[in-house]
Design a protein around this motif. Structure first.
Motif, PDB file in Angstrom:
ATOM      1  N   ALA A   3       3.433  12.856  -1.998  1.00  0.00           N
ATOM      2  CA  ALA A   3       2.194  13.447  -1.502  1.00  0.00           C
ATOM      3  C   ALA A   3       1.431  14.124  -2.637  1.00  0.00           C
ATOM      4  CB  ALA A   3       2.486  14.443  -0.384  1.00  0.00           C
ATOM      5  N   GLU A   4       2.141  14.714  -3.581  1.00  0.00           N
ATOM      6  CA  GLU A   4       1.487  15.346  -4.733  1.00  0.00           C
ATOM      7  C   GLU A   4       0.758  14.311  -5.582  1.00  0.00           C
ATOM      8  OE1 GLU A   4       4.481  17.523  -6.840  1.00  0.00           O
ATOM      9  OE2 GLU A   4       5.000  18.690  -5.069  1.00  0.00           O
ATOM     10  N   ARG A   7      -2.375  13.375  -3.694  1.00  0.00           N
ATOM     11  CA  ARG A   7      -3.372  14.458  -3.815  1.00  0.00           C
ATOM     12  C   ARG A   7      -3.994  14.481  -5.204  1.00  0.00           C
ATOM     13  NH1 ARG A   7      -0.129  17.195  -0.091  1.00  0.00           N
ATOM     14  NH2 ARG A   7       1.265  18.038  -1.651  1.00  0.00           N
ATOM     15  N   ALA A  11      -7.848  14.040  -5.999  1.00  0.00           N
ATOM     16  CA  ALA A  11      -8.569  15.071  -6.748  1.00  0.00           C
ATOM     17  C   ALA A  11      -9.303  14.453  -7.937  1.00  0.00           C
ATOM     18  CB  ALA A  11      -7.608  16.159  -7.220  1.00  0.00           C
TER      19      ALA A  11
END
Length: 84
Positions: A3-4, A7, A11
């Motif tokens: 998930a990081e 993200r 971003a």
């Protein structure tokens, strides 16, 4: 962890879009360079999202339905070689 990564990719896409929007009028060469990069960033975000969805237990049928793709197309486009 997955998930990081998703993200971080999102971003990066958002940052590129903000930089594009902030460019002064008439700076077409720079604007074109930023715009040309956006599709690749979108592909990276999509790929990271699919990896997260698969890790969360979604099937290729689920993913294909959400992406309006046949499950085999989703698998061949976003699956990991050897794990498709």
């Amino acid at each position: 962890m997955l998930a990081e990564v998703a993200r971080a990719r999102a971003a990066g896409l958002a940052g590129a879009a903000q930089e594009l929007a902030a460019l002064p009028p008439g700076d077409q060469a720079v604007r074109s360079a930023y715009t040309a990069r956006l599709p690749e960033l979108v592909r990276e975000v999509m790929a990271a999202a699919v990896v997260c969805d698969r890790a969360a237990g979604l099937t290729w049928e689920d993913i294909g339905e959400w992406l309006e793709l046949h499950p085999d197309t989703a698998r061949s486009r976003y699956g990991t070689p050897g794990k498709r």
